[in-house]
Design a protein around this motif. Structure first.
Motif, PDB file in Angstrom:
ATOM      1  N   HIS A 129      32.014 -34.401   2.262  1.00 51.09           N
ATOM      2  CA  HIS A 129      33.379 -35.206   2.324  1.00 51.09           C
ATOM      3  C   HIS A 129      35.030 -34.783   3.829  1.00 51.09           C
ATOM      4  CE1 HIS A 129      32.121 -36.577  -2.069  1.00 51.09           C
ATOM      5  NE2 HIS A 129      32.699 -35.701  -2.486  1.00 51.09           N
ATOM      6  N   GLU A 138      32.540 -37.182   6.030  1.00 44.19           N
ATOM      7  CA  GLU A 138      32.105 -38.680   5.671  1.00 44.19           C
ATOM      8  C   GLU A 138      33.654 -39.507   6.150  1.00 44.19           C
ATOM      9  OE1 GLU A 138      31.124 -38.728   1.163  1.00 44.19           O
ATOM     10  OE2 GLU A 138      28.943 -38.816   2.065  1.00 44.19           O
ATOM     11  N   ARG A 139      34.962 -38.682   5.681  1.00 45.79           N
ATOM     12  CA  ARG A 139      36.487 -39.229   5.751  1.00 45.79           C
ATOM     13  C   ARG A 139      36.482 -39.418   7.564  1.00 45.79           C
ATOM     14  NH1 ARG A 139      39.277 -36.213   1.969  1.00 45.79           N
ATOM     15  NH2 ARG A 139      38.834 -34.680   3.253  1.00 45.79           N
ATOM     16  N   THR A 151      34.314 -42.083   8.547  1.00 45.18           N
ATOM     17  CA  THR A 151      35.254 -43.281   7.987  1.00 45.18           C
ATOM     18  C   THR A 151      36.661 -43.465   9.236  1.00 45.18           C
ATOM     19  OG1 THR A 151      34.377 -43.191   5.972  1.00 45.18           O
ATOM     20  CG2 THR A 151      36.679 -44.854   6.343  1.00 45.18           C
ATOM     21  N   MET A 152      36.818 -42.899  10.000  1.00 44.68           N
ATOM     22  CA  MET A 152      38.043 -42.088  10.580  1.00 44.68           C
ATOM     23  C   MET A 152      38.086 -42.941  11.499  1.00 44.68           C
ATOM     24  SD  MET A 152      40.627 -39.815   8.877  1.00 44.68           S
ATOM     25  CE  MET A 152      41.960 -40.182  10.109  1.00 44.68           C
ATOM     26  N   ALA A 156      34.934 -44.150  12.741  1.00 40.21           N
ATOM     27  CA  ALA A 156      34.670 -45.960  12.640  1.00 40.21           C
ATOM     28  C   ALA A 156      36.155 -46.986  12.564  1.00 40.21           C
ATOM     29  CB  ALA A 156      33.822 -46.505  11.567  1.00 40.21           C
ATOM     30  N   GLN A 157      37.178 -46.606  11.910  1.00 42.51           N
ATOM     31  CA  GLN A 157      37.943 -47.356  11.895  1.00 42.51           C
ATOM     32  C   GLN A 157      38.884 -47.388  13.374  1.00 42.51           C
ATOM     33  OE1 GLN A 157      40.335 -46.022   8.466  1.00 42.51           O
ATOM     34  NE2 GLN A 157      39.016 -46.837   7.233  1.00 42.51           N
TER      35      GLN A 157
END
Length: 181
Positions: free
Chosen positions: A167, A170-171, A174-175, A177-178
């Motif tokens: 997790h 994945e977080r 994601t951060m 990618a943003q």
């Protein structure tokens, strides 16, 4: 230990006694490894038997629970291993239900096997350790001394570590990618 596998496969109570015996005969470490193997094999045999024969019985006994479990499995399809580990470490669902219902609701055998092996590790270790120290006990409350509770908590946290790491990774992805957008 074939008896253990048979009892686990056919959902016969009493495997805790065999786990204690394994700890008493082989010690904490070897007993734990043996229990981890036979309990996982037995759970997988129960899974397989349920996939072949268990659907009508499970639906008759647990209709609503099966529907709820199916929706949770569908919702967590991309993270089933973590979910099975979590269910095994925590007392949310009985292990019998997880063994019987998993093939019916679509949990793949790979995730079931690994989740069972990792998620049941804390209980398996505690049983082997207790069996190894049966001769040292003056009462049943000695099984739950602060040292053993901390040890069980530590083993449980280690079992949940893959869930946490996945997790967190994945977080972070994601951060990242943003930020790159």
């Amino acid at each position: 230990m074939m008896l253990y596998v048979i009892m686990q496969t056919f959902v016969i109570p009493g495997t805790i006694s065999l786990s204690l015996l394994a700890g008493a005969l082989y010690g904490s470490t070897k007993g734990f490894l043996l229990i981890a193997c036979v309990s996982t094999v037995g759970s997988c045999c129960c899974y397989r038997m349920s996939s072949l024969l268990g659907r009508p019985v499970a639906k008759a006994i647990w209709k609503q629970k099966l529907d709820d479990f199916r929706s949770e499995v569908a919702r967590r399809r991309n993270d089933l291993l973590s979910y099975i580990i979590f269910l095994r470490v925590t007392p949310i669902l009985p292990n019998v239900f997880i063994n019987v219902a998993s093939p019916i609701v679509g949990v793949p055998l790979r995730e079931f096997l690994l989740g069972t092996l990792i998620g049941c590790a804390p209980n398996n270790f505690m049983a082997a350790h207790a069996g190894d120290h049966l001769s040292d006990l003056d009462s049943l409350s000695d099984l739950y001394n602060p040292r053993m509770l901390m040890l069980g908590l530590t083993v449980g946290c280690i079992a949940l570590l893959p869930v946490f790491v996945k997790h967190r990774h994945e977080r972070a992805v994601t951060m990242l990618a943003q930020k790159l957008r």
